[in-house]
Structure formats: C-alpha cells, structure tokens
Design a protein around this motif. Sequence first.
Motif, PDB file in Angstrom:
ATOM      1  N   TYR A 151       0.838  -1.201   0.000  1.00 37.48           N
ATOM      2  CA  TYR A 151       0.000   0.000   0.000  1.00 37.48           C
ATOM      3  C   TYR A 151       0.876   1.256   0.000  1.00 37.48           C
ATOM      4  CZ  TYR A 151      -2.701   3.567   2.633  1.00 37.48           C
ATOM      5  OH  TYR A 151      -3.274   4.725   3.108  1.00 37.48           O
ATOM      6  N   VAL A 152       1.928   1.225   0.828  1.00 38.15           N
ATOM      7  CA  VAL A 152       2.838   2.377   0.862  1.00 38.15           C
ATOM      8  C   VAL A 152       3.547   2.534  -0.480  1.00 38.15           C
ATOM      9  CG1 VAL A 152       4.933   3.298   1.926  1.00 38.15           C
ATOM     10  CG2 VAL A 152       3.183   2.237   3.345  1.00 38.15           C
ATOM     11  N   ALA A 153       3.986   1.400  -1.049  1.00 39.38           N
ATOM     12  CA  ALA A 153       4.677   1.469  -2.351  1.00 39.38           C
ATOM     13  C   ALA A 153       3.742   2.087  -3.390  1.00 39.38           C
ATOM     14  CB  ALA A 153       5.114   0.073  -2.794  1.00 39.38           C
ATOM     15  N   GLY A 154       2.458   1.675  -3.370  1.00 43.39           N
ATOM     16  CA  GLY A 154       1.488   2.249  -4.302  1.00 43.39           C
ATOM     17  C   GLY A 154       1.314   3.733  -4.071  1.00 43.39           C
ATOM     18  N   ALA A 155       1.247   4.122  -2.801  1.00 48.02           N
ATOM     19  CA  ALA A 155       1.050   5.535  -2.473  1.00 48.02           C
ATOM     20  C   ALA A 155       2.234   6.367  -2.941  1.00 48.02           C
ATOM     21  CB  ALA A 155       0.843   5.698  -0.969  1.00 48.02           C
ATOM     22  N   ILE A 156       3.434   5.842  -2.770  1.00 48.39           N
ATOM     23  CA  ILE A 156       4.606   6.600  -3.223  1.00 48.39           C
ATOM     24  C   ILE A 156       4.608   6.669  -4.748  1.00 48.39           C
ATOM     25  CG2 ILE A 156       7.132   6.695  -3.274  1.00 48.39           C
ATOM     26  CD1 ILE A 156       7.140   5.251  -0.599  1.00 48.39           C
ATOM     27  N   LEU A 157       4.305   5.533  -5.372  1.00 45.49           N
ATOM     28  CA  LEU A 157       4.374   5.476  -6.835  1.00 45.49           C
ATOM     29  C   LEU A 157       3.394   6.464  -7.475  1.00 45.49           C
ATOM     30  CD1 LEU A 157       6.017   3.903  -8.867  1.00 45.49           C
ATOM     31  CD2 LEU A 157       4.150   2.277  -9.055  1.00 45.49           C
ATOM     32  N   ILE A 158       2.192   6.573  -6.898  1.00 41.92           N
ATOM     33  CA  ILE A 158       1.217   7.454  -7.536  1.00 41.92           C
ATOM     34  C   ILE A 158       1.611   8.919  -7.358  1.00 41.92           C
ATOM     35  CG2 ILE A 158      -0.515   7.898  -5.714  1.00 41.92           C
ATOM     36  CD1 ILE A 158      -2.570   6.964  -7.970  1.00 41.92           C
ATOM     37  N   ASN A 159       2.477   9.195  -6.383  1.00 40.76           N
ATOM     38  CA  ASN A 159       2.951  10.567  -6.188  1.00 40.76           C
ATOM     39  C   ASN A 159       4.340  10.814  -6.765  1.00 40.76           C
ATOM     40  OD1 ASN A 159       0.802  11.946  -4.755  1.00 40.76           O
ATOM     41  ND2 ASN A 159       1.135  10.376  -3.207  1.00 40.76           N
ATOM     42  N   MET A 160       4.911   9.767  -7.351  1.00 43.73           N
ATOM     43  CA  MET A 160       6.257   9.902  -7.917  1.00 43.73           C
ATOM     44  C   MET A 160       6.299  10.900  -9.070  1.00 43.73           C
ATOM     45  SD  MET A 160       8.950   8.499  -6.833  1.00 43.73           S
ATOM     46  CE  MET A 160      10.144   8.106  -8.113  1.00 43.73           C
ATOM     47  N   PHE A 161       5.133  11.109  -9.689  1.00 43.61           N
ATOM     48  CA  PHE A 161       5.119  11.980 -10.866  1.00 43.61           C
ATOM     49  C   PHE A 161       5.595  13.392 -10.530  1.00 43.61           C
ATOM     50  CE2 PHE A 161       1.362  13.508  -8.903  1.00 43.61           C
ATOM     51  CZ  PHE A 161       1.150  14.784  -9.401  1.00 43.61           C
ATOM     52  N   PHE A 162       5.442  13.801  -9.280  1.00 41.10           N
ATOM     53  CA  PHE A 162       5.949  15.114  -8.863  1.00 41.10           C
ATOM     54  C   PHE A 162       7.428  15.220  -9.190  1.00 41.10           C
ATOM     55  CE2 PHE A 162       2.391  15.443  -5.679  1.00 41.10           C
ATOM     56  CZ  PHE A 162       1.879  16.627  -6.181  1.00 41.10           C
ATOM     57  N   ALA A 163       8.163  14.174  -8.797  1.00 41.16           N
ATOM     58  CA  ALA A 163       9.612  14.229  -8.959  1.00 41.16           C
ATOM     59  C   ALA A 163      10.059  13.761 -10.337  1.00 41.16           C
ATOM     60  CB  ALA A 163      10.289  13.384  -7.880  1.00 41.16           C
ATOM     61  N   VAL A 164       9.456  12.690 -10.833  1.00 45.92           N
ATOM     62  CA  VAL A 164       9.862  12.144 -12.125  1.00 45.92           C
ATOM     63  C   VAL A 164       8.632  11.960 -12.995  1.00 45.92           C
ATOM     64  CG1 VAL A 164      11.194  10.358 -13.264  1.00 45.92           C
ATOM     65  CG2 VAL A 164      11.560  10.793 -10.834  1.00 45.92           C
ATOM     66  N   GLY A 165       8.494  12.780 -14.001  1.00 51.40           N
ATOM     67  CA  GLY A 165       7.373  12.559 -14.925  1.00 51.40           C
ATOM     68  C   GLY A 165       6.588  13.819 -15.183  1.00 51.40           C
TER      69      GLY A 165
END
Lengths: 661, 201, 129
Positions: free
Chosen positions: A151-165
Amino acid sequence: MEHFLLGNLTWDALPHQWFTIGGTSALILGGAVTAFLLTRYKLWGWLWRDWLTSTDPKKIGIMYIVVAAVMFFRGGLDAIMIWLQQAMASGSGGYLDASHFQQIFTAHGDIMVFFVTMGFFFGLMNLIVPLQIGARDLAFPFLNSLGFWLYVAGAILINMFFAVGGQFAAAGWLSLPPLSEAVYSPGAGMDYWIWSLQISGLGSLLGGINFLVTIFKMRAPGMKLFDMPLFTWTSLSSMVLVVSVFPILTVTIFLLWLDRFFGMHFFTTDFGGNPMMYVNLIWMWGHPEVYILVIPAFGIFSEVVSTFSHKRTFGYVSMVMASLGVMVIACLVWLHHFFTMGAGADVNIVFGISTMLIAIPVGVQVFNWIATMWHGRIEFKTPMYWFLGFISTFTFGGMAGVLLADPAADYQLHNTLFLVAHFHTMIVGGALFGIFAGITYWFPKITGFTLDEKWGRRAFWLWLIGFFASFTPLYILGAMGANRRIDHYDAATGYQPFFIMALAGVCIIALGVVAQVIQVYVSIRDRKQNMVGGDPWNGRTLEWATHSPVPFYSFASTPVVRGRDAFWEMKQSGRHNSQTDLVPGGNYEDVELSKNTGMAIYLSAFVFLFGFAMVWHILWLAAIGLIGAIACVIMRSFDEHTEYTVSGSEIMKMELSRKLS
Amino acid sequence: MNETLTATHEARPMNEENGKTIFGFWIYLMTDLIMFAALFATYAVLHDNTFGGPGPEQLFDLNGVLFETLVLLTSSFTCGLAMLAARNGNKNQTMGWFIATFVLGTGFLALEAAEFVRLIASGSGPQASAFLSAFFTLVGTHGLHIMVGLLWMFVSLVQIKRKGLTPFVNSKLSRLALFWHFLDLVWIFIFTIVYLMGIAI
Amino acid sequence: MENNTQMAKQEGSGAMLKYAIGFILSVILTVAAYTLVLIHISSEHETISHPVLLAAILTLAVTQLVVQLIFFLHVGAGRGSGWKTLIFISTFVFVLLIVLGSIWIMNHLNYNMTPDQVSHYLQTQQGGF
C-alpha cells in the motif's frame, strides 16, 4: 543504448512546472526535516525496530492511519484547487489549464478512494478486529505487513510523478478508454496510475484474505459467528467484497496495460477492440468498491450508538443480515453506472430495480440505529456527534441515490454535478464521518488517553456545516445541467454564485480539518489529565477488556466468550473487573507472537522498483525488481522460525507491575 | 479458569496452523478463479472481433490441444501421487513424482509456447485483432500460472531435499498440490470454451 | 505403532484409488468432448446441431470440474471442509455472474448502439461514477 538504460526517461521528466517543483520541494523538505529529527533524537533504530519492521497489527494499524492521514491532506488540497478553479472560471479560463485541471480531479478521486479511505479502514480493522474477537494477531502477520508496505509502495508510486514525470493521469479516476489508451494518453502519468493501483490493489487483496481467515478461524473460545461485534461483521462483509472484486480490477488494469505496452486491442477503437468492455469490467469492481468503503463505517456506527446509548444494538441479527445483504446486492448493480451507454430498456430496468433494492437493507440499519437510541441513556460524546451527522447526510444522499437508480432520471442527471454531490454525500457523510467517529471512539484504546471533546465538537460542526454548504449547491448545479468536471463555463449560465458557495463550504471544511489537527495536538499536550483505563466508555465489546494502550501481547489471558457483547457480559457476571483491568483468576499461558521482519519492506521495495521501471519501460530495472521480489518470497519460504514465545510468567510480571504503578 | 484451560489445550497448534493456511490459500485460489472469470468474460465478449483476420477454426489445432490437455491432466495425477507419497513419509517417492509432474508441466508449457510461436509466425500475434489479444492473454495467463507453479515446485524439491518431509514442508506441499490441481481445473474450461467451442461453433 | 502404519497404508491405497478414478474419469470426459467436436466438424456440422453440441460439451466440462474437485481437490471430504465447498459454490456463482452478465450486457450494447454512438458516448464521458 540510452533507451536501454533509461527507457522513456528523459530530462524533461524532471520537475519544471510550479506544481511539480512545489510538490518535489515539499517532499524533499519534509523528508529532510524528518531525517534530521530522527537523527537528532537518535530514533532511527527505534523507528526501524519498533515500527517499520513490526508485524503487530496494532502497530501496522497506526502506520496505516498515519499514511492515510498524510494522503488525506494531499487529496484535500486537490479538492480545494478544483473548487477554486470552478469558482473562478465563469466566462474565463480560471487559473488552471484544462489538462492540469483534469489531472487534479483524477488525482483527487484516486487518492481519496485508494489511499485515504481504504487506508483508514485497513488501519482501524488492524487495530480493532483482532481485539474484538479476542485474537492476539492476524492469521498471517507477515502478509499483513506485506499488504501495508505494498500500500505504501502504491502511495509513493502514484505521487512519484511530482519528482519524475511531471504529469498525473488525466482520464478520470477510472481511466476509461479510449482516452486512457496510448494514442490519447501517451504520458507516463497513466502508467503510474496503472502500476500504483496494481501494487496497492495486491496489498488490499492480501489484507482481505488475511482478515477473512482471522475472523473465521481465530475467534476467542466460545465466540460464535453470531456473537461477533458488528464492526467485525461489517469488516467481514467488506473483506468478502475485497477478495471477490479486486481480482477483477487487477485483470481490467492488466488488460489496459497490455493495450498500452504491447499494442494489443482489448479496449482500442480499432482492430475489433471494445472500450465498453472496460467500462463493464471496471464497474464490476467499482461499484462493490464503494461499498467496501462504506460498509465498515456502518459497523463503527453500530458500536458507537450501542456504547453511547448504553444499550445493546437493536435488532442485532437484522443488522448482520443487512450488512450481508448490502454485500450481495453490491455485486448486482454495476450497470447503473452506465445506464446511458445504451444497453437498452430491459437491461437497464433489471439493474435499476436491483439498485433500488439496496435501500432496503440500508434502511433497516438506519431504523435499527434509531431504535438503539430509543429509551437509551444517550451520552453525547464526539463519536455520537459524528453519528448524528452521518445519519442525516447519509439518508439525504441515499435518497438522491434512489433517485439516480431510476434509469429515466439518470438520463437527465448522469454526468452532472448532481451525481458528484450524491457520491460525496455517501463517501464523506458515510465513510469519512465513520472513520472520524471510529478514530475518536478508539483513540483511547490506541494511546491510553481520550481526544479533546471541545475541539472534537468544533471540528464536527465545521465539517457538517462546510459539508452542506459545499455540496448542496452541487445538487442544484447538477439539476441546472452543469456537467461534472467542468473546468470553465459561460457567465450566462449563472453557475458562479453556486460554485462560490461551494468554495466557501470547502473553506469551512478546511477549518474543520484545522480543528482536528488542533484537537490531536491539544489532546497530546493534555494527555496527563485525559489518561483513562482500559474501558473509558463503559464499552461492551472485547477490545475494552484489555489495557489502554494495548500491551504487545494484547490480552493477558485469552478471553472466554459467553455470548454477544462479550465484555459487557463479563462485567455483569463479575468475570471481569474493569477497575483493575484484570480477569480474576486469569491463567497466564504462554503466548506465541510473530517476530519482526524487514522482509516485507525489501519485497515491497523490489515491487516498487519493478513498477517504476515498467512505467518508464526500463526493462533491465524491471527484471531486477521482479527477480528481487521472487528471491525475497523464496527466502521467506525457507524461514521456519517466524514466531517467538512470551512465557506466561513474564506476562504475569508485566501485569503485576502495571497494577502497582 | 477451567474453561480457559480446556479452550487453549483443545486445539493442537500445528493442525490449527495448517487449517488456517489451507483456508487462506483456498480463498486465494478463489480470487484467482475470479481473475480467470474476468478473462473468460473478456474472451467471450471479444471472440467474434477478428477484424477480418483468421478466427479460431483456422488457427487452432485440435489434436495438438488434446495432447496438451492430456499432458496437463497426467501431471495433475502425478502431483496427487506425490502428495500421497508425502503423506506416507516416503521422501524419494515424493521427489520422484514431483519431478515427473515438473517434467510434464514443462512439456505442457513447451507445447503451449510452440503454439504461440506458430501463431505469431503466421502473422496472428496478439496485436492482430481483439480476438487474438483475448486469446493470448487468457491462455498466456494460465501459462504464467503454470510457470509460477513450476518455480514453486522446484523450490519445494530443494526444500524436501534439504529439510525432509517435515510438517513445515508438508504443509507447503499440500498448498502447492492444491495450486497445481486448480490450474488443471481452469484448463478444462480453456480447453472447452476456447478450443472446442472455437472450432465447433 | 504398527497398527498406525497399517492404517496409513490402507488409507493410502484408498486415496490412490481415488486419484486413479479421478484421472480415468477426467481422461474419458476430455476425450468424449473432443470426439463429439470431431464428429461435428467431420460431418460438416450436420449430425449434431449447434445448441445440442454446446450443451453437451459444457455439461462434460462441468462434470469434469466436479470430478476433479472431488477426486483431486478433495472438496467435501474431511472434517470442517463444508466451508471449502460453500466458498467454492459461492465463487462459482459469482463467476457465472461475471461471465454471463458481461455477455448479456455487451450483446445488448452491440445490438442497440452503432460504433459511432459508442464513440460519441465515450467522448462525452471522462469516467463516470
């Protein structure tokens, strides 16, 4: 070569818009401050040993709630941005361009559903369900930890776009094709969406299996199914839905990914693909999903009403049957989300009627709650306020739902703000108020002290007033014909005053959230005078039979149950003395508990790596992630010594020292 | 007090542990079944959408599929025999039957791969039409499960070798066997719905 | 002790028989379905009508499902396996709902809507609730 090394990743992916720069700096700043504080107070070891690697459901539950709360602030910010845009965009473009606006409402929906509401409920279930059935742990403690970290990995991944993308998915929270296909959404945002939901969905599935086995197999001796507290029952219903429908979500998103990655043709508009099949599949998951969010709230309210009315729940069996009924009907109504797609009158009418049927079991519950209060000695603590707020908003929103269940009316109201108002009434007024009630109700169980009443009531009133101020205009706007997700409109439509009122409403809600933060702060500051024993509310169910905060072994001796409202019965029959928190003559047997392990974190880290690599098509990194994850599973499968024993005499010593101090 | 005593000493811990994991694994299998159901539904809806390309009757080789089916069925049988040997505590026999199962499973996978390669080489790859996307995904997902099963079997063989048939290992084996039988169960419907019905109707 | 091994052996041979019966039945059912289809196509789809063939091979498949459930997965055997059966049956009903429901809905959609109408519908939706 460069493509092999970096896939689709280029310099453009680094933050360069105001919101990605802002988001990334906030992340880095937050991380740096946390790291500094942890180092300053030498807390790294404590964090790792006592929290992150823990397999204790009480700790995992708290971690779920903390992550969900962080995501709640993030998703709430999106809500304010949406309403600000809509209030400004009369006859002009507003302050956001269309694409950015689409990204924001997509993010708001996904984050609130997957990472806020689901997170809070998994947290509360972890904390409370094992205690309510007198168990010391879940059936599979490692899987529980793994579910949380996925769940945490999913939460980080969905917010990763801020930094990369730099961009979020922009096709609505369910990413309907053909808009979500590679042709129309070529960016990485859609792939982040796919892999984030895939990973956190896997976590939910594991959680679902875990809770079902726990509830069926680990109840305290003497507790029959129909002796279980109602929160456990509703958690059971909710988890049955999780294991039934999350596989469908997995498949649906997987097929979308195949379309995007391999150029297959499931949901494309050419080569025989059929985008409507996606709509059909995603709602087969999507409708039960909203019940997954709201059914546990019913259970929380049942506990709250019964406790604060000092009466047993009226119509316990009908309550159970109602929650099972909602569970079953939830799977039979998915087409009402696309009445207007054109399946025709005969199909629509079947699903229209099945949708209206839901009002029956839910109505039963509403009347039972009211009947529980009837002739009770009602104590107006904050959870009770949330309950009363809930019952008014929920009935209101439910009526709107019955209205929408009529296909003819739906043709008018579909895709308008009326719909948005309806489901927010259900999810905010139902699920979220339930979560707030639950957190306030069980807070002393978790920490040993109660939450501040005064600030709690202030928060409640701000929330309730803010809620009606912001959503009543949406019902009106919807009836006036305003489309949902509208990013600008003509001044002549006359929408603007209503949107401004909605914005004012959300500001009041924001004040409510501030009041909640103050409430937590004040409560922690004044914790000395708010300290309570194991049973602050004169509770009825087993979680109140042990100390607050709950010791790591949960129960000093395994409780023996002789019927419904087990703890109440113990107090009545003198088997339990709540003054001393001790079961008289309790025998302290040895207790087997699960050891801490970092494996779930390593495994989730590899899965995260895999997800990130798949987003950017970096195949070598994906291979590392996959192989690493498999290696972790295999290593874990060799480990026979996952438990440790706490001897009965040690527990007795701890109990005695607690009694003396 | 007496009640507590009888309650805790009644259940034997190992059995209880095993009952929990089997129960949990059974629920997992059901979730997997639902996953396949969604894939079957997709196939059923899209199977006519060949976009002018070849359909099932031109593409499938019925005899080859029958052979494939019988190989998988036999592997399910040998897997049962392996479990029987494990229950009797016969380590060598257990390993032998599992190796047989492993070989048959690999054979099945090779046959499936050969079919896929043949189709792709003839221009009927998964990108050619919605029907083929659905076919490759449904059958391929089953194949992926077989692959996972084989990996699991390999690891289990190592565990039997190293640890012997301890209750710990046996409990894992019984889940592996359930998984393997389950995959054969799903294949019955792939065989019937995708291949037989595809060719006949 | 000796008694125990003897019992295990007896149990073992019974279980062996169970697997063998299950295997043979499954082979027969598979080959029967295959043969029906073979007859059907070699007779240019004439000896057996489509609905009959469909019903026949689906019945054979479900029979084989039951056979394997009982003989291989031991559903319905042993103490406390009632749950197993119950869960399987409810899942199977849900599976039917997913498959038949989808077919029903999508057939009606295809019947009622032209591709143009569909693409218009999807363009006006951004993913409803």
